[in-house]
Design a protein around this motif. Structure first.
Motif, PDB file in Angstrom:
ATOM      1  N   MET A   1     -24.963  14.065  -4.248  1.00  0.00           N
ATOM      2  CA  MET A   1     -25.251  13.944  -2.818  1.00  0.00           C
ATOM      3  C   MET A   1     -24.196  13.065  -2.132  1.00  0.00           C
ATOM      4  O   MET A   1     -23.765  13.363  -1.025  1.00  0.00           O
ATOM      5  CB  MET A   1     -26.653  13.370  -2.594  1.00  0.00           C
ATOM      6  CG  MET A   1     -27.761  14.343  -2.913  1.00  0.00           C
ATOM      7  SD  MET A   1     -27.686  15.806  -1.886  1.00  0.00           S
ATOM      8  CE  MET A   1     -28.270  15.133  -0.360  1.00  0.00           C
ATOM      9  N   GLY A   2     -23.775  11.997  -2.776  1.00  0.00           N
ATOM     10  CA  GLY A   2     -22.741  11.134  -2.218  1.00  0.00           C
ATOM     11  C   GLY A   2     -21.426  11.874  -2.045  1.00  0.00           C
ATOM     12  O   GLY A   2     -20.752  11.739  -1.015  1.00  0.00           O
ATOM     13  N   VAL A   3     -21.059  12.660  -3.036  1.00  0.00           N
ATOM     14  CA  VAL A   3     -19.814  13.431  -2.971  1.00  0.00           C
ATOM     15  C   VAL A   3     -19.918  14.488  -1.864  1.00  0.00           C
ATOM     16  O   VAL A   3     -18.969  14.682  -1.084  1.00  0.00           O
ATOM     17  CB  VAL A   3     -19.498  14.076  -4.338  1.00  0.00           C
ATOM     18  CG1 VAL A   3     -18.379  15.084  -4.212  1.00  0.00           C
ATOM     19  CG2 VAL A   3     -19.149  13.011  -5.357  1.00  0.00           C
ATOM     20  N   LEU A   4     -21.048  15.165  -1.754  1.00  0.00           N
ATOM     21  CA  LEU A   4     -21.221  16.184  -0.718  1.00  0.00           C
ATOM     22  C   LEU A   4     -21.202  15.574   0.676  1.00  0.00           C
ATOM     23  O   LEU A   4     -20.613  16.138   1.599  1.00  0.00           O
ATOM     24  CB  LEU A   4     -22.520  16.957  -0.947  1.00  0.00           C
ATOM     25  CG  LEU A   4     -22.526  17.914  -2.134  1.00  0.00           C
ATOM     26  CD1 LEU A   4     -23.899  18.557  -2.294  1.00  0.00           C
ATOM     27  CD2 LEU A   4     -21.460  18.970  -1.978  1.00  0.00           C
ATOM     28  N   ILE A   5     -21.812  14.423   0.845  1.00  0.00           N
ATOM     29  CA  ILE A   5     -21.791  13.752   2.145  1.00  0.00           C
ATOM     30  C   ILE A   5     -20.368  13.320   2.493  1.00  0.00           C
ATOM     31  O   ILE A   5     -19.913  13.497   3.623  1.00  0.00           O
ATOM     32  CB  ILE A   5     -22.760  12.559   2.157  1.00  0.00           C
ATOM     33  CG1 ILE A   5     -24.202  13.063   2.152  1.00  0.00           C
ATOM     34  CG2 ILE A   5     -22.506  11.641   3.338  1.00  0.00           C
ATOM     35  CD1 ILE A   5     -25.237  11.992   1.975  1.00  0.00           C
ATOM     36  N   PHE A   6     -19.641  12.788   1.520  1.00  0.00           N
ATOM     37  CA  PHE A   6     -18.253  12.392   1.741  1.00  0.00           C
ATOM     38  C   PHE A   6     -17.396  13.595   2.139  1.00  0.00           C
ATOM     39  O   PHE A   6     -16.608  13.511   3.092  1.00  0.00           O
ATOM     40  CB  PHE A   6     -17.675  11.729   0.492  1.00  0.00           C
ATOM     41  CG  PHE A   6     -16.221  11.418   0.611  1.00  0.00           C
ATOM     42  CD1 PHE A   6     -15.790  10.336   1.364  1.00  0.00           C
ATOM     43  CD2 PHE A   6     -15.271  12.214  -0.025  1.00  0.00           C
ATOM     44  CE1 PHE A   6     -14.441  10.056   1.490  1.00  0.00           C
ATOM     45  CE2 PHE A   6     -13.929  11.944   0.091  1.00  0.00           C
ATOM     46  CZ  PHE A   6     -13.512  10.859   0.848  1.00  0.00           C
TER      47      PHE A   6
END
Length: 79
Positions: free
Chosen positions: A7-12
């Motif tokens: 989720m962090g990578v997708l948000i970034f």
């Protein structure tokens, strides 16, 4: 743990896409939008404009205030 990282990578990546997909044009500038290195569209009005992300499209800015004069060649005397 993996889900939070994903989720962090997708948000970034989503924020990166949004930040590199728009550009703001000042009233003293014009821009040429390129896609894959080829000129696509010319923007002359100020405001927010859309382009493809950095690797696919770029906005090349030019100063609108620059003026080019074609002056005739004349002969003048010097010492």
């Amino acid at each position: 743990m993996r889900r939070k990282t994903l989720m962090g990578v997708l948000i970034f990546l989503g924020l990166w896409y949004l930040c590199t997909s728009f550009f703001i044009l000042d009233m003293t500038e014009i821009a040429v939008r390129t896609r894959f290195g080829n000129p696509d569209q010319v923007f002359m009005d100020p405001g927010i404009h859309f382009k493809l992300p950095y690797l696919l499209g770029k906005a090349i800015r030019y100063d609108k205030r620059l003026q080019v004069y074609d002056i005739e060649e004349t002969e003048f005397l010097t010492e």
